[in-house]
Design a protein around this motif. Structure first.
Motif, PDB file in Angstrom:
ATOM      1  N   VAL A 144       0.807  -1.188   0.046  1.00 57.16           N
ATOM      2  CA  VAL A 144       0.056   0.075  -0.231  1.00 57.16           C
ATOM      3  C   VAL A 144       0.862   1.184  -0.072  1.00 57.16           C
ATOM      4  N   VAL A 145       2.103   1.157   0.812  1.00 56.99           N
ATOM      5  CA  VAL A 145       2.829   2.501   0.886  1.00 56.99           C
ATOM      6  C   VAL A 145       3.580   2.528  -0.561  1.00 56.99           C
ATOM      7  N   GLU A 146       3.947   1.515  -1.110  1.00 57.87           N
ATOM      8  CA  GLU A 146       4.521   1.777  -2.574  1.00 57.87           C
ATOM      9  C   GLU A 146       3.523   2.262  -3.404  1.00 57.87           C
ATOM     10  N   SER A 147       2.265   1.794  -3.367  1.00 62.04           N
ATOM     11  CA  SER A 147       1.068   2.257  -4.224  1.00 62.04           C
ATOM     12  C   SER A 147       0.847   3.677  -4.243  1.00 62.04           C
ATOM     13  N   VAL A 148       0.855   4.132  -2.771  1.00 61.15           N
ATOM     14  CA  VAL A 148       0.450   5.666  -2.420  1.00 61.15           C
ATOM     15  C   VAL A 148       1.490   6.536  -3.044  1.00 61.15           C
ATOM     16  N   PHE A 149       2.522   6.156  -2.732  1.00 61.19           N
ATOM     17  CA  PHE A 149       3.798   6.971  -2.885  1.00 61.19           C
ATOM     18  C   PHE A 149       4.544   6.549  -4.454  1.00 61.19           C
TER      19      PHE A 149
END
Length: 254
Positions: A144-149
């Motif tokens: 999720v972190v990789e997708s958001v950023f």
């Protein structure tokens, strides 16, 4: 050799006003006064002014210059090394600021209606991006972190998505200020587009109750909120959109 203040100023490529200021600060007092009561300076004053101007060129503050000039034994080499470190830190800071401004300029390019508050939010977000990433990493799955950023995306792709997201948010902000109700078809159209962007970023985590709690607990220092009125407007718009979608799905089942 004595110089009048006007001659002294021209000789050192400075201004009379600056010399008055240095006098007030105690950095450079005139050696004397002539019969008319005007300041006069000597060659010793010329040497001292050159020291002041050199230190100022090296970005020493006036307080630092004053302390340096008052020292009996001057370890200028050590002082210069420390000043170099400070200048390098300042250079890195300026480079970060320039990069942030360039990114924001690319995001809001050719949009003359961009709300200043939204631009400030953008700058704040970019400024605290690494801290935001760490905050998320401690609370939600890494994917999720990789997708958001958009960690795996190119710079161009990232700016494109950020631009689209910001424009949709700005359009909704303009509509709210124009008084369009959240259920208005145009508002619903933009709310749907924005919602789909958020869903793509969070994926199934958008519907995860734990993720919802995390999003509610965002640190206001890292994630400044939108104005409460606009935030309520968005929530209401999303609510109408989800109810409408649910109704359409129910009709399809029939």
């Amino acid at each position: 050799m004595y110089y009048t203040i006007g001659t002294f100023a021209k000789l050192t490529s400075t201004t009379v006003r600056t010399l008055h200021f240095y006098d007030q600060k105690g950095l450079l007092k005139p050696s004397g006064y002539n019969e008319q009561g005007h300041r006069t300076y000597t060659d010793d004053d010329l040497f001292r002014l050159h020291q002041i101007l050199t230190l100022k060129y090296l970005d020493y503050s006036l307080d630092q210059i004053g302390k340096y000039l008052e020292q009996d034994s001057k370890d200028f080499k050590t002082s210069l090394e420390r000043q170099y470190e400070l200048l390098m830190e300042k250079q890195e800071h300026i480079q970060r600021v320039v990069a942030s401004v360039e990114r924001v300029k690319a995001i809001v390019k050719d949009n003359d209606t961009m709300d200043p508050a939204l631009i400030m939010l953008l700058i704040h977000s970019i400024q605290h991006e690494e801290a935001q990433k760490q905050w998320f990493s401690a609370r939600v799955p890494g994917a999720v972190v990789e997708s958001v950023f958009m960690s795996e995306s190119s710079v161009e792709e990232r700016i494109r998505v950020e631009r689209e997201f910001t424009l949709e948010l700005n359009d909704l902000m303009v509509m709210s200020k124009q008084g369009l109700p959240p259920e208005h078809p145009l508002v619903q159209e933009h709310a749907f587009t924005l919602f789909m962007m958020i869903e793509r970023m969070l994926g199934q985590e958008l519907w995860n109750s734990e993720t919802g709690k995390v999003l509610e607990e965002m640190d206001p220092q890292l994630f400044p909120n939108l104005e409460q009125d606009f935030k309520n407007y968005l929530i209401e718009a999303f609510g109408h959109m989800l109810i409408r979608q649910w109704g359409e799905k129910e009709k399809e089942k029939e």
